[in-house]
Design an enzyme around this catalytic site. Structure first.
Site, PDB file in Angstrom:
ATOM      1  N   ARG A  28       1.199 -11.715   5.382  1.00 57.90           N
ATOM      2  CA  ARG A  28       2.660 -11.843   5.287  1.00 57.90           C
ATOM      3  C   ARG A  28       3.390 -11.330   6.531  1.00 57.90           C
ATOM      4  O   ARG A  28       4.589 -11.502   6.667  1.00 57.90           O
ATOM      5  CB  ARG A  28       3.153 -11.117   4.031  1.00 57.90           C
ATOM      6  CG  ARG A  28       2.558 -11.702   2.759  1.00 57.90           C
ATOM      7  CD  ARG A  28       3.024 -10.973   1.519  1.00 57.90           C
ATOM      8  NE  ARG A  28       4.440 -11.169   1.276  1.00 57.90           N
ATOM      9  CZ  ARG A  28       5.102 -10.630   0.248  1.00 57.90           C
ATOM     10  NH1 ARG A  28       4.441  -9.859  -0.614  1.00 57.90           N
ATOM     11  NH2 ARG A  28       6.380 -10.847   0.091  1.00 57.90           N
ATOM     12  N   HIS A  39      -5.440 -14.752   9.560  1.00 61.60           N
ATOM     13  CA  HIS A  39      -4.354 -13.769   9.571  1.00 61.60           C
ATOM     14  C   HIS A  39      -4.712 -12.492  10.329  1.00 61.60           C
ATOM     15  O   HIS A  39      -4.101 -11.448  10.100  1.00 61.60           O
ATOM     16  CB  HIS A  39      -3.950 -13.441   8.136  1.00 61.60           C
ATOM     17  CG  HIS A  39      -3.492 -14.639   7.356  1.00 61.60           C
ATOM     18  ND1 HIS A  39      -2.346 -15.341   7.685  1.00 61.60           N
ATOM     19  CD2 HIS A  39      -4.042 -15.266   6.274  1.00 61.60           C
ATOM     20  CE1 HIS A  39      -2.197 -16.351   6.829  1.00 61.60           C
ATOM     21  NE2 HIS A  39      -3.200 -16.324   5.973  1.00 61.60           N
ATOM     22  N   ARG A  81      13.018  -2.997  -9.028  1.00 61.54           N
ATOM     23  CA  ARG A  81      11.584  -2.801  -9.250  1.00 61.54           C
ATOM     24  C   ARG A  81      11.285  -2.741 -10.747  1.00 61.54           C
ATOM     25  O   ARG A  81      12.049  -2.160 -11.518  1.00 61.54           O
ATOM     26  CB  ARG A  81      11.114  -1.491  -8.600  1.00 61.54           C
ATOM     27  CG  ARG A  81      11.336  -1.391  -7.103  1.00 61.54           C
ATOM     28  CD  ARG A  81      10.391  -2.308  -6.344  1.00 61.54           C
ATOM     29  NE  ARG A  81      10.458  -2.057  -4.919  1.00 61.54           N
ATOM     30  CZ  ARG A  81       9.665  -1.216  -4.272  1.00 61.54           C
ATOM     31  NH1 ARG A  81       8.758  -0.522  -4.932  1.00 61.54           N
ATOM     32  NH2 ARG A  81       9.767  -1.065  -2.959  1.00 61.54           N
ATOM     33  N   LYS A 117       3.535   6.527   4.950  1.00 63.46           N
ATOM     34  CA  LYS A 117       2.723   5.315   4.882  1.00 63.46           C
ATOM     35  C   LYS A 117       2.344   4.803   6.269  1.00 63.46           C
ATOM     36  O   LYS A 117       1.873   3.666   6.405  1.00 63.46           O
ATOM     37  CB  LYS A 117       3.476   4.227   4.109  1.00 63.46           C
ATOM     38  CG  LYS A 117       3.780   4.608   2.660  1.00 63.46           C
ATOM     39  CD  LYS A 117       4.545   3.499   1.955  1.00 63.46           C
ATOM     40  CE  LYS A 117       4.956   3.921   0.543  1.00 63.46           C
ATOM     41  NZ  LYS A 117       5.710   2.855  -0.159  1.00 63.46           N
ATOM     42  N   ARG A 145      22.308  14.565  -7.277  1.00 62.96           N
ATOM     43  CA  ARG A 145      22.000  13.134  -7.323  1.00 62.96           C
ATOM     44  C   ARG A 145      21.970  12.640  -8.767  1.00 62.96           C
ATOM     45  O   ARG A 145      21.195  13.116  -9.588  1.00 62.96           O
ATOM     46  CB  ARG A 145      20.671  12.852  -6.618  1.00 62.96           C
ATOM     47  CG  ARG A 145      20.705  13.284  -5.160  1.00 62.96           C
ATOM     48  CD  ARG A 145      19.452  12.916  -4.398  1.00 62.96           C
ATOM     49  NE  ARG A 145      19.284  11.480  -4.266  1.00 62.96           N
ATOM     50  CZ  ARG A 145      18.442  10.923  -3.394  1.00 62.96           C
ATOM     51  NH1 ARG A 145      17.715  11.691  -2.583  1.00 62.96           N
ATOM     52  NH2 ARG A 145      18.319   9.613  -3.326  1.00 62.96           N
ATOM     53  N   PRO A 162       0.826  -1.208   0.000  1.00 62.78           N
ATOM     54  CA  PRO A 162       0.000   0.000   0.000  1.00 62.78           C
ATOM     55  C   PRO A 162       0.861   1.259   0.000  1.00 62.78           C
ATOM     56  O   PRO A 162       1.847   1.351   0.740  1.00 62.78           O
ATOM     57  CB  PRO A 162      -0.792  -0.129   1.300  1.00 62.78           C
ATOM     58  CG  PRO A 162      -0.820  -1.598   1.583  1.00 62.78           C
ATOM     59  CD  PRO A 162       0.508  -2.114   1.102  1.00 62.78           C
ATOM     60  N   GLU A 163       0.504   2.207  -0.862  1.00 63.99           N
ATOM     61  CA  GLU A 163       1.230   3.470  -0.941  1.00 63.99           C
ATOM     62  C   GLU A 163       0.370   4.567  -0.304  1.00 63.99           C
ATOM     63  O   GLU A 163      -0.625   4.275   0.364  1.00 63.99           O
ATOM     64  CB  GLU A 163       1.588   3.758  -2.398  1.00 63.99           C
ATOM     65  CG  GLU A 163       2.461   2.643  -3.004  1.00 63.99           C
ATOM     66  CD  GLU A 163       2.843   2.870  -4.454  1.00 63.99           C
ATOM     67  OE1 GLU A 163       2.825   4.034  -4.905  1.00 63.99           O
ATOM     68  OE2 GLU A 163       3.160   1.880  -5.148  1.00 63.99           O
TER      69      GLU A 163
END
Length: 279
Positions: A109, A90, A260, A57, A151, A2-3
């Site tokens: 998880r 869970h 990713r 988050k 960067r 989840p973002e």
């Protein structure tokens, strides 16, 4: 994982609990990403929930006795249910309230977190290192250009760095870069001020659009009320490898950045064709 939109949708779904008093805290499985503190049933019993806010988050639940820090991990959910709802396999942590409802942490998880932060949650080691909130006014083009000026890493990797800006994960980084017309492999320091301003604008708009759609439900995410999000139905690039771009019909490509999958349109996001791209 989840973002920001999914976490904010969850927070909003739990807001009806504000003002309610905890009657019982139940720890069924303490072995999460970090152990659930064993003293929570004692410190939360009889405490009223005063506030629910989000930082990156993380959800911060402020009670009369102190603050919980909650994180959904990779597959976690916070459910708002009736107290007599039988726990599933869970379901690892419950907060029962006097009004007959329960906030339940469900996490197959077990990468989520339930932590105690006392009266100063923003000083917790997990929170005090976080960067700008992307929807705040302080996150603007000038800030971004200054922050990335030295960067050389790809802008996709940099925009996902939570020390710079929080809550922009793989999905929303890919979508925002497409909307801004910036190739994900572009070195961050190469962005002009105009590009930084455009990228910031598209990050904000993408997150706001996702919030209005209830977030993205790809596998595990559902809001606190059990409803899925629908933003995935409008993705421009994420998960659309080989499908035609919604703007120019060029097949969407994918490459690997920072372990990713990164999705982009080779035509709409101009740049040197990457050697590790897969059409």
């Amino acid at each position: 994982m989840p973002e920001l939109p999914e976490v904010e949708v969850t927070r909003r779904g739990l807001e009806p609990l504000i003002g309610a008093t905890v009657t019982q805290a139940v720890i069924r499985q303490p072995a999460m990403r970090w152990p659930i503190p064993s003293h929570l049933p004692q410190v939360l019993h009889g405490a009223r929930l005063l506030e629910l806010r989000r930082r990156g988050k993380y959800i911060i639940a402020r009670f009369e006795s102190g603050c919980l820090i909650l994180h959904l991990g990779m597959s976690g959910r916070l459910c708002l249910l009736e107290s007599d709802t039988f726990p599933e396999k869970h379901d690892h942590f419950d907060l029962h309230f006097a009004d007959g409802r329960v906030m339940r942490m469900r996490d197959p998880r077990r990468f989520g977190a339930v932590l105690w932060a006392g009266d100063q949650p923003d000083e917790h080691s997990l929170l005090k290192v976080l960067g700008q909130e992307p929807l705040d006014e302080a996150f603007n083009g000038e800030f971004l250009q200054q922050a990335i000026r030295t960067r050389s890493s790809p802008i996709k990797t940099v925009i996902m760095d939570s020390h710079l800006v929080v809550g922009v994960g793989n999905i929303y980084a890919s979508e925002s870069l497409f909307r801004a017309g910036i190739h994900p492999e572009t070195p961050a320091r190469a962005l002009t001020l105009a590009q930084c301003r455009r990228l910031v604008e598209e990050v904000k708009l993408t997150l706001q659009d996702a919030l209005q759609a209830g977030g993205s439900s790809l596998r595990d995410f559902f809001g606190a009320d059990g409803n899925p999000g629908y933003f995935q139905q409008t993705y421009f690039v994420y998960g659309r490898t080989g499908q035609p771009c919604r703007v120019c019909q060029t097949p969407i490509a994918v490459l690997r950045l920072g372990q990713r999958s990164t999705f982009y349109c080779p035509a709409c996001q101009q740049g040197q064709p990457p050697s590790n791209a897969m059409p």
